[in-house]
Scaffold this motif. Structure first.
Motif, mmCIF file in Angstrom:
data_model
loop_
_atom_site.group_PDB
_atom_site.id
_atom_site.type_symbol
_atom_site.label_atom_id
_atom_site.label_comp_id
_atom_site.label_asym_id
_atom_site.label_seq_id
_atom_site.Cartn_x
_atom_site.Cartn_y
_atom_site.Cartn_z
ATOM 1 N N SER A 97 0.850 -1.188 0.000
ATOM 2 C CA SER A 97 0.000 0.000 0.000
ATOM 3 C C SER A 97 0.885 1.238 0.000
ATOM 4 O O SER A 97 1.982 1.223 0.577
ATOM 5 C CB SER A 97 -0.892 0.035 1.248
ATOM 6 N N ILE A 235 -3.146 -5.054 -4.757
ATOM 7 C CA ILE A 235 -1.851 -5.488 -4.233
ATOM 8 C C ILE A 235 -1.650 -6.975 -4.498
ATOM 9 O O ILE A 235 -0.598 -7.414 -4.976
ATOM 10 C CB ILE A 235 -1.744 -5.178 -2.727
ATOM 11 N N GLU A 238 -1.228 -7.604 -8.364
ATOM 12 C CA GLU A 238 0.068 -7.164 -8.879
ATOM 13 C C GLU A 238 1.208 -7.998 -8.297
ATOM 14 O O GLU A 238 2.219 -8.234 -8.966
ATOM 15 C CB GLU A 238 0.279 -5.676 -8.575
ATOM 16 N N ARG A 257 6.656 -1.542 -5.820
ATOM 17 C CA ARG A 257 5.417 -0.950 -6.310
ATOM 18 C C ARG A 257 4.558 -0.533 -5.126
ATOM 19 O O ARG A 257 4.437 -1.269 -4.140
ATOM 20 C CB ARG A 257 4.658 -1.936 -7.195
ATOM 21 N N ILE A 259 0.767 0.886 -4.149
ATOM 22 C CA ILE A 259 -0.593 0.952 -4.668
ATOM 23 C C ILE A 259 -1.398 1.981 -3.862
ATOM 24 O O ILE A 259 -1.567 1.831 -2.639
ATOM 25 C CB ILE A 259 -1.281 -0.421 -4.590
ATOM 26 N N GLY A 383 1.951 1.905 -9.853
ATOM 27 C CA GLY A 383 2.215 1.834 -8.426
ATOM 28 C C GLY A 383 3.260 2.815 -7.944
ATOM 29 O O GLY A 383 3.837 2.646 -6.880
#
Length: 391
Positions: A97, A235, A238, A257, A259, A383
């Motif tokens: 996140s 999440i 990906e 990444r 998100i 992301g």
């Protein structure tokens, strides 16, 4: 027939957040390669499976990425995607996140409601909590942010009675009205329980915002708690896509990444404007509810018994911006949401956000955010963190 890859999902099933990550993984697998999956019921602090050091698998998605697990992965040459965020990011692939965006969004939520006193209730030694506090403070630069933190797990975690006492004392001494950003919904429940313990009125004296939007927990709170909605399914999706590439021997362009959250579900715990002037509070609420219908300041004046000059003067006094600026902020927030959550064309987004011409929306968005709508969408899709700039 191609041999199925063996993948261990070390993700807690005890939390809604973990289950949403698993749903995202399942969505990926529904349209891509099927894996032979290991999954067991576990919580966030469960030990690693005892058989893992000798396991001959292909990949791991982990919410329990410890130094021990990293050693196992390195020794066994197993692909790993980390979805843990309790420790600072290392050099292995991860999908998290965007905690900085979560903190910024919390600050925006309270600033839009004209609060001037701010606090944060989080967890010590939890990296995700520290990141959320960092961004919350950054967006609230110039304001004091009162902080309460305690351990989440382990022997240092306070008992329920001790936690309730400490939070009650802390909240009682905060300046009122105060906006409290709770690091997650669990901490938000703790804060609201302490408010009830000392008789603090929510949201009139204390507004509380959590993170995770765990519906059952938010609805069990008294009153029901507003909460930021992380995109946990994306999440999971990906992370699965990244793991597939790693198991293919490819190196992703970006191994880290982040998100962004989906938005905020506003419930009773923050459903208030901290404005002592009822006419300006009514005007602010009208703008929040109707800005994306293409309203102007003239429309606002039809709903409050004020002249334009008085409205402008009082609005700037309490919200530090003009009514027109407030309309723009609500529109920009809606555009950001649509760019992040949908694949709608810019022409349709402009219409939904109350702009007659997409070209003008493009100009306004670039002026207010520093990015074009296309640049913002691209950053969200890969992301990357959008810049922490005011809308």
């Amino acid at each position: 027939m191609m041999k199925k890859r063996r993948v261990a999902l070390i993700v807690e099933t005890s939390s809604d957040y973990g289950r949403r990550i698993l749903r995202g993984i399942a969505k990926y697998l529904a349209s891509h390669h099927h894996w032979s999956v290991f999954l067991e019921q576990r919580d966030l602090t469960s030990r690693l499976p005892e058989w893992l050091p000798s396991w001959k698998g292909d990949g791991i998605i982990s919410r329990f990425t410890t130094p021990q697990l990293l050693k196992i992965v390195k020794r066994s040459d197993i692909a790993l995607v980390d979805v843990t965020d309790r420790r600072p990011a290392a050099d292995h692939p991860l999908v998290w996140s965007d905690h900085l965006e979560i903190g910024r969004l919390a600050a925006e939520h309270f600033l839009e409601r004209a609060f001037e006193n701010f606090a944060f209730a989080g967890f010590s030694d939890e990296h995700w909590s520290a990141l959320r506090l960092e961004a919350y403070r950054r967006r609230l630069e110039g304001h004091d942010v009162h902080v309460y933190q305690s351990a989440w797990y382990g022997p240092e975690a306070p008992s329920w009675d001790r936690l309730r006492h400490e939070l009650s004392e802390w909240i009682a001494n905060l300046p009122k009205p105060v906006a409290i950003f709770a690091g997650n919904d669990v901490r938000g429940l703790h804060v609201l329980d302490a408010c009830n313990n000392i008789g603090a009125s929510v949201p009139e004296e204390v507004a509380v915002l959590g993170v995770d939007n765990e519906h059952l927990m938010c609805d069990l709170c008294d009153p029901p708690m507003s909460s930021i909605i992380p995109n946990a399914e994306l999440i999971g999706y990906e992370a699965a896509a990244m793991l597939d590439r790693l198991m293919d021997g490819d190196t992703p362009e970006a191994i880290h990444r982040f998100i962004p959250p989906l938005g905020i579900e506003t419930r009773q715990s923050t459903d208030i404007y901290a404005i002592p002037d009822p006419d300006i509070a009514a005007a602010a609420r009208f703008i929040r509810e109707n800005a994306c219908s293409g309203i102007t300041v003239s429309d606002v004046l039809k709903h409050v018994p004020l002249s334009r000059s008085v409205l402008e003067r009082r609005f700037r006094k309490y919200l530090k911006r003009s009514p027109q600026k407030e309309i723009r902020q609500v529109q920009i927030k809606r555009i950001r949401q649509l760019l992040t959550e949908t694949d709608l064309p810019l022409e349709q987004i402009a219409e939904i956000a109350g702009f007659t011409h997409p070209e003008y929306m493009h100009v306004v968005f670039k002026r207010e955010t520093g990015q074009t709508p296309g640049e913002y969408r691209s950053a969200a899709q890969v992301g990357q963190r959008p810049p922490l700039r005011d809308a």
